[in-house]
Design an enzyme around this catalytic site. Sequence first.
Site, short mmCIF file in Angstrom:
data_model
loop_
_atom_site.label_atom_id
_atom_site.label_comp_id
_atom_site.label_asym_id
_atom_site.label_seq_id
_atom_site.Cartn_x
_atom_site.Cartn_y
_atom_site.Cartn_z
N GLY A 47 -28.17 -8.00 -39.72
CA GLY A 47 -28.30 -8.72 -41.43
C GLY A 47 -27.75 -7.45 -42.65
N GLY A 73 -36.92 -4.33 -41.01
CA GLY A 73 -36.27 -4.01 -42.79
C GLY A 73 -35.26 -3.77 -42.93
N ASN A 127 -29.03 -16.00 -44.53
CA ASN A 127 -30.36 -14.78 -44.17
C ASN A 127 -31.29 -15.49 -45.47
OD1 ASN A 127 -32.28 -14.13 -42.85
ND2 ASN A 127 -31.25 -12.08 -42.85
N CYS A 130 -35.77 -13.51 -43.75
CA CYS A 130 -36.19 -12.16 -43.34
C CYS A 130 -37.22 -11.97 -43.70
CB CYS A 130 -35.17 -10.77 -43.73
SG CYS A 130 -35.93 -9.60 -42.59
N GLY A 243 -34.16 -19.10 -30.67
CA GLY A 243 -36.10 -18.69 -30.56
C GLY A 243 -36.77 -18.72 -29.09
N GLY A 244 -36.31 -17.58 -29.03
CA GLY A 244 -36.64 -17.35 -27.68
C GLY A 244 -36.05 -17.58 -25.52
C1 LIG Z 1 -35.25 -6.80 -33.35
C2 LIG Z 1 -34.69 -7.88 -34.39
C3 LIG Z 1 -33.40 -7.41 -35.32
C4 LIG Z 1 -33.24 -8.73 -36.41
N1 LIG Z 1 -32.67 -8.96 -37.08
C5 LIG Z 1 -31.85 -10.36 -37.54
C6 LIG Z 1 -31.31 -10.25 -38.94
O1 LIG Z 1 -30.81 -9.42 -39.23
N2 LIG Z 1 -30.75 -11.22 -39.46
C7 LIG Z 1 -31.44 -12.46 -39.08
O2 LIG Z 1 -30.91 -13.21 -40.05
N3 LIG Z 1 -32.12 -12.03 -37.24
C8 LIG Z 1 -32.57 -11.18 -37.78
N4 LIG Z 1 -33.18 -11.63 -35.70
C9 LIG Z 1 -34.01 -12.64 -36.07
C10 LIG Z 1 -32.77 -13.14 -34.16
O3 LIG Z 1 -31.76 -13.53 -35.19
C11 LIG Z 1 -33.55 -14.56 -34.15
O4 LIG Z 1 -33.10 -15.54 -35.49
C12 LIG Z 1 -34.86 -14.81 -33.44
O5 LIG Z 1 -34.93 -13.30 -33.39
C13 LIG Z 1 -35.23 -16.07 -32.85
O6 LIG Z 1 -34.36 -15.50 -31.84
P1 LIG Z 1 -34.85 -14.66 -30.07
O7 LIG Z 1 -36.12 -15.58 -30.06
O8 LIG Z 1 -33.50 -15.46 -29.23
O9 LIG Z 1 -34.80 -13.62 -30.55
C14 LIG Z 1 -33.87 -10.11 -35.42
C15 LIG Z 1 -35.07 -10.18 -34.54
C16 LIG Z 1 -34.69 -9.36 -33.67
C17 LIG Z 1 -35.94 -9.47 -32.61
#
Ligand SMILES: Cc1cc2nc3c(=O)[nH]c(=O)nc-3n(C[C@H](O)[C@H](O)[C@H](O)COP(=O)(O)O)c2cc1C
Length: 301
Positions: A47, A73, A127, A130, A243-244
């Site tokens: 992001g 952040g 986004n 966040c 998500g997951g």
């Molecule tokens: C460490 C971390 C950093 C993330 N940074 C961003 C980000 O910068 N921008 C964003 O839109 N989503 C961010 N996400 C969210 C992920 O892109 C994703 O939407 C969310 O984790 C759900 O998917 P998952 O369960 O497969 O991780 C972040 C997630 C994690 C775990």
Amino acid sequence: MKPSLQTNFAGVLLKNPLVLASGTCGFGREFSEIFEVSRLGGICSKGLTLNPKPGNGGIRIWETSAGIMNSVGLENPGVPAFIEKELPFMRTLGPALIVNLGGHTIDDYLTGVELLNTADFDILELNISCPNLKAGGMAFGIKTETAREVVRRVRSICKHPLMVKLSPNAEDITALALACEEEGADAVSLTNTFLAMAIDIQKGRPVFDAPYAGLSGPAIKPIALRMVHQCAGVLQIPVMGAGGITNWQDAVEYLMAGAAAVQIGTANFINPAIALDILAGLEGWMESRGIGDVTEIRGIV
Ligand SMILES: Cc1cc2nc3c(=O)[nH]c(=O)nc-3n(C[C@H](O)[C@H](O)[C@H](O)COP(=O)(O)O)c2cc1C
């Protein structure tokens, strides 16, 4: 015959429906040294914000029994440095390139979009979800009318296909998704992380300074899947589910729920090449079931 996984997503051709989620693969540099990123359908940048951000202090990642919580952040180099230093490399990787943009104010978003308008990539992921910014960020993705305004204003100047990343913390996820569609979004992605909390009982205080953080990973999958199903059921524009997802069966569930493509996030921290395992599993399953084209299973539930 090998099944076709090609996916037309909002007019952008993806080799397959598997995309690396924002914030879980940096700008692709480290991943490209581990596996052939070019075999994937897409990759999302970390992001970005208009100006560089050092991110949050204190603990940033905390493991839970079925996922992780993060409070990074939005640490990032800022849009101009991204365009100059990271984007040229990301463009060489091969998959569709999705640039993720966050912001504190609507003006931040608009100036960021203006700068990105001249850059070469495939989809802008806006986004508005966040949870780890003090101001802005998720605040835009909670209330339908606030989301509507930011999407309308961004749409009026954005030259790329626009995908809005939704927050599971939205007051009404389907109403908010519909508002994005009405204001001209080309797609939505969901979900971002769920606002959550952990407490250090020895210290008697929250683990995170914020004190809340975003929960992701297997713990959120059934809820995110339900939200994807709800949104895909009412939208005409495509949905990118997240998500997951940790295995090909999870990916199939999202596709059956109506997602045209899926993002893999937290699972990358367990195995950075997991997206290729998911790809192989999906292809093998389709072959064994005689499914010739991945679109055949889209939204069948
Ligand atoms: C460490 C971390 C950093 C993330 N940074 C961003 C980000 O910068 N921008 C964003 O839109 N989503 C961010 N996400 C969210 C992920 O892109 C994703 O939407 C969310 O984790 C759900 O998917 P998952 O369960 O497969 O991780 C972040 C997630 C994690 C775990």
